[in-house]
Design a protein around this motif. Structure first.
Motif, short mmCIF file in Angstrom:
data_model
loop_
_atom_site.label_atom_id
_atom_site.label_comp_id
_atom_site.label_asym_id
_atom_site.label_seq_id
_atom_site.Cartn_x
_atom_site.Cartn_y
_atom_site.Cartn_z
N HIS A 200 -115.73 25.68 112.25
CA HIS A 200 -114.31 26.18 112.74
C HIS A 200 -113.35 26.17 111.39
O HIS A 200 -112.52 27.13 111.31
N TRP A 201 -113.74 25.31 110.34
CA TRP A 201 -113.05 25.14 109.16
C TRP A 201 -113.83 25.77 108.22
O TRP A 201 -114.76 25.22 107.71
N THR A 202 -113.28 26.61 107.37
CA THR A 202 -113.86 27.45 106.07
C THR A 202 -113.71 26.53 105.10
O THR A 202 -112.70 25.90 104.84
N PRO A 203 -114.44 26.75 104.05
CA PRO A 203 -114.21 25.93 102.70
C PRO A 203 -112.62 26.38 102.32
O PRO A 203 -111.89 25.22 101.79
N THR A 204 -112.22 27.49 102.46
CA THR A 204 -110.78 27.90 102.05
C THR A 204 -109.78 26.98 102.94
O THR A 204 -108.71 26.15 102.42
N THR A 205 -109.88 27.21 104.31
CA THR A 205 -108.73 26.42 105.14
C THR A 205 -109.14 24.74 105.15
O THR A 205 -108.07 24.35 105.11
N LEU A 206 -110.29 24.33 104.80
CA LEU A 206 -110.53 22.96 104.69
C LEU A 206 -109.68 22.48 103.25
O LEU A 206 -108.98 21.64 103.42
N ALA A 207 -109.84 23.48 102.18
CA ALA A 207 -109.12 23.03 101.06
C ALA A 207 -107.68 22.93 101.16
O ALA A 207 -106.77 22.36 100.56
#
Length: 181
Positions: A162-169
């Motif tokens: 659900h969380w992409t590397p971009t949204t996680l960062a």
């Protein structure tokens, strides 16, 4: 990354992974529990595909991408790592509600002793169960432990699609900005 046999990984279930902590950290990151690769290596978030280390770097917490074996370097940035539950498992869904609740109690004691400015729990479900807060969402919480503020971050496991590397960062960066304010 070293290769481990199934037997070595199974034996890792009984190993405790040492915390990376010091008094007065800016942020104490708190994983759910060690995976078997973490237990086998003694390095937090050691499984390839876990996005903790890349998110930490991409969010600006560290000037370069650290490898799990460099975890002690976090202390020089005012950061640390611990876990809600010490027991290593293949997946977090192997943990019981009682383990989470006991872990939450022990974590609160640890935070009261170490006094970080922020506690960042990596996983909203883990936080909800450990601290009996069914309404918790990702982001800053109303709860404090002494003077320590609490932030819930998404679980950085590669299984949390659900969380992409971009949204996680981006979410890590929101915490970094709050921690530096």
């Amino acid at each position: 990354m070293p290769r481990f046999t199934r037997e070595e990984l199974e034996a890792a279930r009984d190993r405790l992974v040492p915390d990376v902590v010091a008094d007065g950290l800016d942020v104490l990151f708190c994983g759910i529990n060690p995976g078997l690769m973490t237990a086998a290596t003694g390095h937090h978030f050691a499984r390839p595909g876990n996005r903790f280390w890349p998110a930490l770097h991409r969010s600006g917490f560290t000037p370069r991408l650290l490898a799990p074996a460099e975890q002690e370097e976090l202390l020089s940035y005012g950061l640390g790592i611990t876990n809600v539950v010490a027991r290593a498992t293949v997946r977090a869904d192997e943990l019981t509600a009682r383990e989470y609740q006991e872990g939450g109690w022990l974590l609160a004691e640890k935070v009261a002793r170490l006094r970080p400015r922020w506690l960042a729990v990596l996983g909203v479900t883990a936080y909800r169960v450990a601290f009996d807060d069914r309404a918790a969402r990702v982001g800053p919480q109303d709860r404090t432990i002494g003077d320590t503020r609490v932030w819930v971050l998404p679980n950085p496991s590669g299984l949390n699609a659900h969380w992409t590397p971009t949204t996680l960062a981006e979410e890590f960066a929101r915490l970094r900005e709050a921690a530096r304010a």
